[in-house]
Design a protein around this motif. Structure first.
Motif, PDB file in Angstrom:
ATOM      1  N   HIS B 115      10.102  19.833  77.792  1.00  0.00           N
ATOM      2  CA  HIS B 115       9.415  18.600  78.174  1.00  0.00           C
ATOM      3  C   HIS B 115       9.190  18.503  79.692  1.00  0.00           C
ATOM      4  N   HIS B 119       5.884  18.100  82.155  1.00  0.00           N
ATOM      5  CA  HIS B 119       5.633  17.142  83.240  1.00  0.00           C
ATOM      6  C   HIS B 119       5.151  17.863  84.509  1.00  0.00           C
ATOM      7  N   ASP B 305       4.464  10.264  79.495  1.00  0.00           N
ATOM      8  CA  ASP B 305       4.467  11.294  78.453  1.00  0.00           C
ATOM      9  C   ASP B 305       3.093  11.436  77.802  1.00  0.00           C
TER      10      ASP B 305
HETATM   11 ZN   LIG Z   1       8.810  12.484  79.890  1.00  0.00          ZN
END
Ligand SMILES: [Zn+2]
Lengths: 236, 337
Positions: B115, B119, B305
């Protein structure tokens, strides 16, 4: 007509492939873990063994609960993604109904069950009538002792089915005496081929909105609703 | 001529169901995000079981929209990329299993993305990455300084020893009775208030790039509590300004120092807290003093996100041939490596 059936809703992981009404293959494990890592490989190898490619599938049938929240979501996610991306119908079948199907030749009620902790079970009441499995009492979450008392009043033989029987057998036997029957080990596990055939008799559902039947709300949501009710009562 | 690469990204690590198609790791073809924030607001935070249930409701719808907007069919895709972790395990499982089903159905390579790598790669959707680079990752769950020598190589040189910056924001917001999620409210209030309260800054050891925010959070709560007991009131906006000044001071100072020591060509801001105006402004001001180092800050929609960032990071894995198998699992505490 090729049907892929998927059940990851409880301890048993089951995958079946049915081609033109013939069971081509089944995978059944009863080890209660790693459904997420094992479901897709099981589907992949079963389909490869049976020489059926994904594009040749015509129907996806999935066990939609009740059961483990995480477990049932794994199967439902795989099923709805496959059905959507292959543009084929999806059918959901109660996880309890699949288990009830193991009692095909029993004369009386069928009570499939999964343990739900703290003395509770997921269960429902089914019976075969003229070769068709019928739901008599809908799936629910109930105390095993309460369910046993309820069944006693029906005054008919009941066959209990499921891998979690041992946990509740004493309670049920005590209340029902000789009217209680318990499935032997080979008939305690839901069979994915039964899932496939049950699914073939049901209407397809809309794929995007297809969700598991959790039977109960998420705990946080139940608490929140209770609080709302409380506030409405005292609020104005 | 090199063939274009199209990757479908899927992200379900927290409370956002997202799917996106990215071309050549740099160009967004579609970027769909279904936020659950309205549903979680009533609980004052993300409830994992509720998040998982929403992901199942949304997942195929979001993927369909991403494919439609990109105007591509699955046969035109080169790979499926999915967030493997870190995050909420039940939530991650939805994306992982949907991605596996898609990869299987269309015989496409599957790649699993960290994750935080996602980013960081949100920046590549803005401008090409120049190595070596340094990325400051600040989000609800993360506060990290990540050094990169080249594509797909991550070295965490500093991380939080307790609360993430975003976590501290949420807890301080709660202490100030601000609505969930608190970060944006503090940022807004901080701009109205003045830095009047002296709050601690956790610099830790001289050469450490690690962070610590739990002491600061406790200091805020204690200060509010003590004032309350004395019957005094502290203006929420002044507390917000003072708190934010302390967080930003530490984040920016450590980032600028690391940028100099590691002699990087680029500094990338990443993660949800990158949306914070105070942080953006101060980082821009301090970085302007550094010659020859480019600062990249993605637009708001790419800081929070999303799946375009997962597709972007996944494109690198696809190009390196680092494929996942059908036994890929969600990993809630996956390490960045
Ligand atoms: Zn995140």
């Amino acid at each position: 007509m090729n049907v892929l059936a998927i059940d990851t809703s409880n301890a048993v992981m089951g995958i079946a492939l049915v081609e033109n009404g013939v069971v081509k293959g089944e995978v059944i494990t009863n080890i209660k873990k790693d459904h997420s890592t094992r479901a897709m490989p099981a589907i992949q190898s079963l389909m490869a063994d049976c020489r059926i490619v994904p594009q040749a599938l015509n129907l996806i049938v999935v066990a939609k609960g009740p059961g483990s929240y995480t477990g049932v979501r794994i199967g439902v996610t795989i099923a709805k993604t496959l059905a959507w991306t292959l543009s084929i119908p999806i059918v959901g079948v109660s996880s309890l109904e699949i288990l009830a199907a193991n009692g095909r030749y029993f004369h009386g009620f069928l009570s499939p069950l999964f343990d739900a902790r703290r003395g509770q079970i997921y269960t429902g009441l089914y019976r075969y009538r003229e070769g068709q499995l019928e739901c008599v009492e809908s799936d629910r979450l109930v105390l095993a002792s309460e369910w046993a008392q309820y069944l006693r009043e029906k005054n008919e033989p009941v066959l209990f089915l499921g891998g979690d029987l041992a946990l509740h057998q004493a309670t049920l036997a005590e209340a029902l005496g000789t009217a209680a029957f318990f499935s032997p080990a080979p008939l305690q596990l839901p069979r994915p081929s039964e899932l496939a055939f049950l699914g073939m008799q049901k209407e397809p559902e809309a794929v995007h909105s297809f969700v598991p039947n959790y039977v109960r709300l998420a705990e946080a949501e139940a608490n929140w609703l209770a609080k709302q009710k409380e506030q409405n009562r005292y609020g104005d | 001529m090199k063939k274009d690469i199209y990757v479908l990204g899927i992200e379900t690590s927290c409370d956002e169901t997202a799917a996106a198609v990215v071309k050549n790791g740099r160009e967004i073809m579609s970027n769909i995000v279904a936020s659950q924030i309205e549903s979680h607001k009533r609980f004052g935070g993300v409830v994992p079981e509720v998040a998982s249930r929403h992901h199942v409701e949304q997942i195929t719808l979001v993927i369909e929209q991403a494919m439609n907007e990109a105007n591509l069919s699955f046969s035109e895709l080169d790979a499926i990329a999915v967030t493997q972790g870190p995050g909420l395990v039940g939530a991650l499982l939805i994306g992982v299993n949907a991605a596996k089903a898609l990869a299987f159905a269309h015989q496409l390579p599957l790649v699993s993305v960290h994750h935080i790598a996602g980013h960081i790669y949100a920046n590549r959707l803005v401008t090409e990455m120049k190595f070596p680079l340094l990325s400051l990752v600040v989000s609800g769950g993360h506060t990290e300084l990540v050094y990169m020598k080249e594509h797909g190589e991550f070295e965490v040189i500093g991380e939080t020893r307790d609360d993430a910056a975003g976590e501290a924001y949420d807890k301080v917001a709660r202490a100030l009775s601000l609505p969930y999620p608190g970060g944006p409210h503090i940022d807004r209030l901080a701009h109205e208030g003045k830095v009047t309260i002296d709050l601690p800054r956790a610099w830790l050891e001289e050469d450490s790039y690690d962070f610590s925010f739990s002491g600061l959070k406790s200091a805020v709560i204690n200060t509010l509590h003590n004032a309350h007991q004395r019957g005094e009131t502290i203006e929420a906006k002044d507390m917000a300004a003072s708190f934010q000044a302390s967080v930003i001071d530490v984040l920016v100072t450590k980032t600028v120092k690391a940028a100099q020591v590691y002699k990087v060509r680029q500094v990338l801001l990443a993660g949800g807290v990158a949306a914070n105006r105070g942080l953006r402004t101060e980082l821009e001001r301090k970085m302007a003093e550094l010659k020859g180092v480019e600062l990249v800050i993605p637009p708001l929609s790419l800081c929070t996100d999303n799946a375009a960032m997962i597709a972007a990071a996944g494109t690198i894995l696809f190009e390196k041939g680092k494929y996942a198998t059908m036994s890929l699992n969600a990993n809630p505490s996956l390490e960045l490596e």
